[in-house]
Design a protein around this motif. Structure first.
Motif, PDB file in Angstrom:
ATOM      1  N   LYS A 182       0.814  -1.219   0.000  1.00  0.00           N
ATOM      2  CA  LYS A 182       0.000   0.000   0.000  1.00  0.00           C
ATOM      3  C   LYS A 182       0.849   1.271   0.000  1.00  0.00           C
ATOM      4  CE  LYS A 182      -3.929  -2.145   2.363  1.00  0.00           C
ATOM      5  NZ  LYS A 182      -4.815  -2.101   3.576  1.00  0.00           N
ATOM      6  N   ARG A 183       1.981   1.255   0.711  1.00  0.00           N
ATOM      7  CA  ARG A 183       2.866   2.424   0.734  1.00  0.00           C
ATOM      8  C   ARG A 183       4.313   1.944   0.778  1.00  0.00           C
ATOM      9  NH1 ARG A 183       1.553   5.188   5.378  1.00  0.00           N
ATOM     10  NH2 ARG A 183      -0.023   6.477   4.327  1.00  0.00           N
ATOM     11  N   ASP A 229       5.100  -0.166   4.156  1.00  0.00           N
ATOM     12  CA  ASP A 229       5.019  -1.623   4.057  1.00  0.00           C
ATOM     13  C   ASP A 229       6.366  -2.213   3.655  1.00  0.00           C
ATOM     14  OD1 ASP A 229       2.232  -1.511   4.507  1.00  0.00           O
ATOM     15  OD2 ASP A 229       1.883  -1.122   2.384  1.00  0.00           O
ATOM     16  N   CYS A 281      -0.216   1.691  -5.633  1.00  0.00           N
ATOM     17  CA  CYS A 281       0.534   1.849  -4.393  1.00  0.00           C
ATOM     18  C   CYS A 281       0.951   3.308  -4.212  1.00  0.00           C
ATOM     19  CB  CYS A 281       1.772   0.957  -4.415  1.00  0.00           C
ATOM     20  SG  CYS A 281       2.820   1.071  -2.948  1.00  0.00           S
TER      21      CYS A 281
END
Length: 281
Positions: free
Chosen positions: A99-100, A182, A125
């Motif tokens: 996600k990041r 992440d 992302c």
């Protein structure tokens, strides 16, 4: 034969080329590399694929002239052709499901980090790109990186672009602000990647590094890219080039990488001397 479709000099040290290779363009994924050979007498040299264009059928490589083969490649022009351009090779970077992610590039490593950032951005992302260079004259791909990133930090060692510091300083500032990643991807010189891993390890942030810089023939046969990962012997070209940075023995990798520096410099110097002799004849 593989024709050079375009050539762009990014700075005095770095050249970008698009090579006509439609099959590679169709199949290549971030993290993979090619092996080129200029002619029948040329050595095999691995280079990471910096980008692809399926419509044009081209694969992009970005390189510095650090030895004879890359110096010869840099001297070639649009319309010239390489004898061999083989790939895609290596294991693609695992980029799905995050996600990041913070994507860090140091110097020429920015060209290798760019396709990772591009893929992540394209697949939804949130990408924070942090790239670092010795000075502003050496900055490459800034516009391209900004186009695929939600946040961008461009650092210079000397502060000549108005933003002095290492990539680790910018990453640490974000982490201390409470930004949760992440994963961190770090690609660049070995000391830079080690510093990133030392920073992220206490925070238990998954950190992937690329060991492309220690590859030689790209097949595992020469053994020149051996490294220790989690106490086991691995080969950067066939087992990587990506590895869990928290498991890599950087001291051993840096010693091995330094072994070939004098050979590369001597080969390049001999090549320059021969060229000067031909020009003065």
């Amino acid at each position: 034969m593989f024709t050079i479709a375009s050539k762009r000099v990014l700075n005095e040290q770095t050249t970008q080329m698009e090579i006509e290779a439609p099959l590679i363009a169709e199949k290549a994924l971030p993290g993979q590399f090619i092996i080129f050979r200029i002619d029948e007498k040329g050595e095999r040299v691995p280079l990471t694929i910096a980008d692809t264009n399926v419509e044009k059928g081209t694969a992009t490589i970005i390189f510095q002239a650090v030895g004879k083969s890359t110096a010869c490649l840099a001297a070639m022009n649009e319309g010239d052709a390489l004898l061999d351009f083989v790939g895609p090779l290596g294991t693609p970077t695992h980029l799905d499901g995050f996600k990041r992610v913070a994507v860090l590039g140091g110097g020429l490593g920015t060209a290798i980090a760019y396709p990772q950032a591009k893929y992540l951005h394209t697949h939804g992302c949130e990408v924070h790109s942090i790239v670092g260079f010795r000075n502003k004259e050496l900055i490459i791909l800034e516009d391209e990186v900004r186009a695929v990133s939600d946040q961008v930090f461009v650092m210079t060692d000397d502060g000549s672009n108005g933003n002095q510091g290492f990539v680790t300083a910018a990453l640490e500032e974000q982490i201390k602000k409470g930004v949760e990643y992440d994963m961190v991807i770090a690609i660049g010189p070995l000391p830079m990647m080690r510093a990133v891993c030392n920073l992220t390890k206490p925070y238990a942030i998954k950190t992937i590094i690329s060991m492309n810089s220690i590859m030689i023939d790209g097949t595992g046969m020469c053994g020149g890219c051996r490294l220790i990962v989690d106490g086991k012997v691995k080969f950067a070209c066939v087992d990587g080039p990506d590895f869990d940075g928290h498991l890599v023995d950087f001291d051993a990798a840096m010693k091995r990488n330094a072994m070939y520096r004098n050979f590369e410099a001597k080969s390049l110097e001999n090549h320059k001397c021969r060229l000067e002799g031909m020009n003065n004849a």
